[in-house]
Write a protein that holds these residues in place. Structure first.
Motif, PDB file in Angstrom:
ATOM      1  N   ILE A  43      36.614  70.715  49.147  1.00 33.75           N
ATOM      2  CA  ILE A  43      36.993  69.296  49.114  1.00 33.75           C
ATOM      3  C   ILE A  43      36.932  68.697  50.511  1.00 33.75           C
ATOM      4  N   THR A  44      37.436  69.425  51.496  1.00 33.74           N
ATOM      5  CA  THR A  44      37.420  68.942  52.879  1.00 33.74           C
ATOM      6  C   THR A  44      35.992  68.739  53.367  1.00 33.74           C
ATOM      7  N   MET A  45      35.119  69.703  53.129  1.00 35.67           N
ATOM      8  CA  MET A  45      33.735  69.588  53.590  1.00 35.67           C
ATOM      9  C   MET A  45      32.997  68.475  52.852  1.00 35.67           C
ATOM     10  N   LEU A  46      33.232  68.329  51.554  1.00 38.13           N
ATOM     11  CA  LEU A  46      32.591  67.237  50.814  1.00 38.13           C
ATOM     12  C   LEU A  46      33.083  65.881  51.296  1.00 38.13           C
ATOM     13  N   THR A  47      34.352  65.792  51.642  1.00 40.58           N
ATOM     14  CA  THR A  47      34.902  64.543  52.172  1.00 40.58           C
ATOM     15  C   THR A  47      34.223  64.178  53.484  1.00 40.58           C
ATOM     16  N   PHE A  48      34.109  65.165  54.390  1.00 39.05           N
ATOM     17  CA  PHE A  48      33.440  64.890  55.663  1.00 39.05           C
ATOM     18  C   PHE A  48      31.965  64.582  55.459  1.00 39.05           C
ATOM     19  N   LEU A  49      31.315  65.264  54.545  1.00 40.40           N
ATOM     20  CA  LEU A  49      29.912  64.979  54.260  1.00 40.40           C
ATOM     21  C   LEU A  49      29.748  63.550  53.757  1.00 40.40           C
ATOM     22  N   THR A  50      30.629  63.125  52.864  1.00 37.79           N
ATOM     23  CA  THR A  50      30.584  61.756  52.347  1.00 37.79           C
ATOM     24  C   THR A  50      30.790  60.740  53.466  1.00 37.79           C
ATOM     25  N   LEU A  51      31.759  60.992  54.334  1.00 33.76           N
ATOM     26  CA  LEU A  51      32.010  60.080  55.456  1.00 33.76           C
ATOM     27  C   LEU A  51      30.810  60.014  56.404  1.00 33.76           C
ATOM     28  N   VAL A  52      30.191  61.130  56.683  1.00 31.29           N
ATOM     29  CA  VAL A  52      29.045  61.149  57.595  1.00 31.29           C
ATOM     30  C   VAL A  52      27.861  60.408  56.980  1.00 31.29           C
ATOM     31  N   VAL A  53      27.602  60.646  55.693  1.00 34.76           N
ATOM     32  CA  VAL A  53      26.492  59.938  55.031  1.00 34.76           C
ATOM     33  C   VAL A  53      26.778  58.431  55.004  1.00 34.76           C
ATOM     34  N   ALA A  54      28.003  58.050  54.662  1.00 40.01           N
ATOM     35  CA  ALA A  54      28.370  56.626  54.643  1.00 40.01           C
ATOM     36  C   ALA A  54      28.225  56.015  56.033  1.00 40.01           C
ATOM     37  N   ASP A  55      28.631  56.749  57.055  1.00 37.06           N
ATOM     38  CA  ASP A  55      28.505  56.273  58.431  1.00 37.06           C
ATOM     39  C   ASP A  55      27.036  56.120  58.824  1.00 37.06           C
ATOM     40  N   THR A  56      26.214  57.045  58.397  1.00 32.97           N
ATOM     41  CA  THR A  56      24.785  57.004  58.722  1.00 32.97           C
ATOM     42  C   THR A  56      24.127  55.742  58.168  1.00 32.97           C
ATOM     43  N   PHE A  57      24.513  55.357  56.973  1.00 37.81           N
ATOM     44  CA  PHE A  57      23.923  54.170  56.347  1.00 37.81           C
ATOM     45  C   PHE A  57      24.712  52.894  56.623  1.00 37.81           C
ATOM     46  N   GLY A  58      25.686  52.960  57.533  1.00 40.50           N
ATOM     47  CA  GLY A  58      26.445  51.779  57.923  1.00 40.50           C
ATOM     48  C   GLY A  58      27.392  51.278  56.854  1.00 40.50           C
ATOM     49  N   LEU A  59      27.830  52.153  55.972  1.00 43.37           N
ATOM     50  CA  LEU A  59      28.701  51.747  54.873  1.00 43.37           C
ATOM     51  C   LEU A  59      30.186  51.804  55.220  1.00 43.37           C
ATOM     52  N   THR A  60      30.507  52.264  56.400  1.00 42.85           N
ATOM     53  CA  THR A  60      31.915  52.310  56.805  1.00 42.85           C
ATOM     54  C   THR A  60      32.213  51.113  57.719  1.00 42.85           C
ATOM     55  N   THR A  61      33.465  50.685  57.700  1.00 40.47           N
ATOM     56  CA  THR A  61      33.854  49.558  58.551  1.00 40.47           C
ATOM     57  C   THR A  61      34.155  50.037  59.967  1.00 40.47           C
ATOM     58  N   PHE A  62      34.098  51.323  60.179  1.00 44.75           N
ATOM     59  CA  PHE A  62      34.354  51.920  61.486  1.00 44.75           C
ATOM     60  C   PHE A  62      33.272  52.959  61.758  1.00 44.75           C
ATOM     61  N   ARG A  63      33.112  53.290  63.000  1.00 43.88           N
ATOM     62  CA  ARG A  63      32.141  54.329  63.363  1.00 43.88           C
ATOM     63  C   ARG A  63      32.882  55.653  63.497  1.00 43.88           C
ATOM     64  N   LEU A  64      32.299  56.693  62.939  1.00 46.18           N
ATOM     65  CA  LEU A  64      32.912  58.017  63.070  1.00 46.18           C
ATOM     66  C   LEU A  64      32.716  58.534  64.486  1.00 46.18           C
ATOM     67  N   ALA A  65      33.692  59.223  64.961  1.00 46.00           N
ATOM     68  CA  ALA A  65      33.577  59.856  66.275  1.00 46.00           C
ATOM     69  C   ALA A  65      32.575  61.011  66.175  1.00 46.00           C
ATOM     70  N   SER A  66      31.995  61.357  67.289  1.00 49.87           N
ATOM     71  CA  SER A  66      31.013  62.449  67.290  1.00 49.87           C
ATOM     72  C   SER A  66      31.650  63.764  66.848  1.00 49.87           C
ATOM     73  N   GLU A  67      32.968  63.876  66.987  1.00 52.94           N
ATOM     74  CA  GLU A  67      33.656  65.087  66.556  1.00 52.94           C
ATOM     75  C   GLU A  67      33.552  65.293  65.049  1.00 52.94           C
ATOM     76  N   ALA A  68      33.421  64.204  64.289  1.00 54.06           N
ATOM     77  CA  ALA A  68      33.275  64.331  62.837  1.00 54.06           C
ATOM     78  C   ALA A  68      31.981  65.056  62.504  1.00 54.06           C
ATOM     79  N   TRP A  69      30.911  64.725  63.234  1.00 56.00           N
ATOM     80  CA  TRP A  69      29.644  65.426  63.042  1.00 56.00           C
ATOM     81  C   TRP A  69      29.796  66.899  63.395  1.00 56.00           C
ATOM     82  N   SER A  70      30.462  67.156  64.501  1.00 50.67           N
ATOM     83  CA  SER A  70      30.665  68.539  64.937  1.00 50.67           C
ATOM     84  C   SER A  70      31.466  69.320  63.903  1.00 50.67           C
TER      85      SER A  70
END
Length: 134
Positions: free
Chosen positions: A78-105
């Protein structure tokens, strides 16, 4: 850095010193062979330690996967899928905030750790067995 590189760097000064000592070629080769044998023995012990460490980590994950609670069995995926979803959403500009580079790491460590861990779990015992035969 691989274990061979680390051990090679530890042994290199001794090997260089052996080359500089004025002894016969046979003595030099014999000492270098002994040094290489010691290096191989150390590498085998380090690999055995890493295999034991990996087994311990595997037993923890296995215990979680076989746990009585649904949450206990599924919190890592669940944790990894949540982060994957956030990263994909961030990549396509679907989040109202930018993820920190630590999220990718974190995502790379989480997904890579699982894949590498499963691969190493299968490979390390075989490598250790081959090195013991030589």
């Amino acid at each position: 850095m691989s274990i061979w590189n680390i051990l090679g760097e530890l042994v290199r000064p001794v090997s260089t010193l052996i080359d500089e000592i004025h002894t016969s070629e046979d003595e030099r080769l014999q000492i270098k062979a002994s040094l290489f044998e010691m290096q191989t023995h150390l590498a085998t012990q380090v690999m055995a330690y890493e295999a034991q460490l990996l087994k311990a980590k595997t037993s923890v994950i296995t215990a979680e996967a076989q746990g009585a609670s649904w949450l206990q069995r599924n919190w890592r995926p669940i944790t990894m899928l949540t982060f994957l979803t956030l990263v994909v959403a961030d990549t396509f500009g679907l989040t109202t905030f930018r993820l920190a580079s630590e999220a990718w790491s974190l995502l790379q460590i989480g997904l890579g750790g699982y894949v590498v861990g499963r691969s190493a779990e299968k490979i390390i015992p075989k490598i250790t067995e081959i090195m013991r035969k030589d």
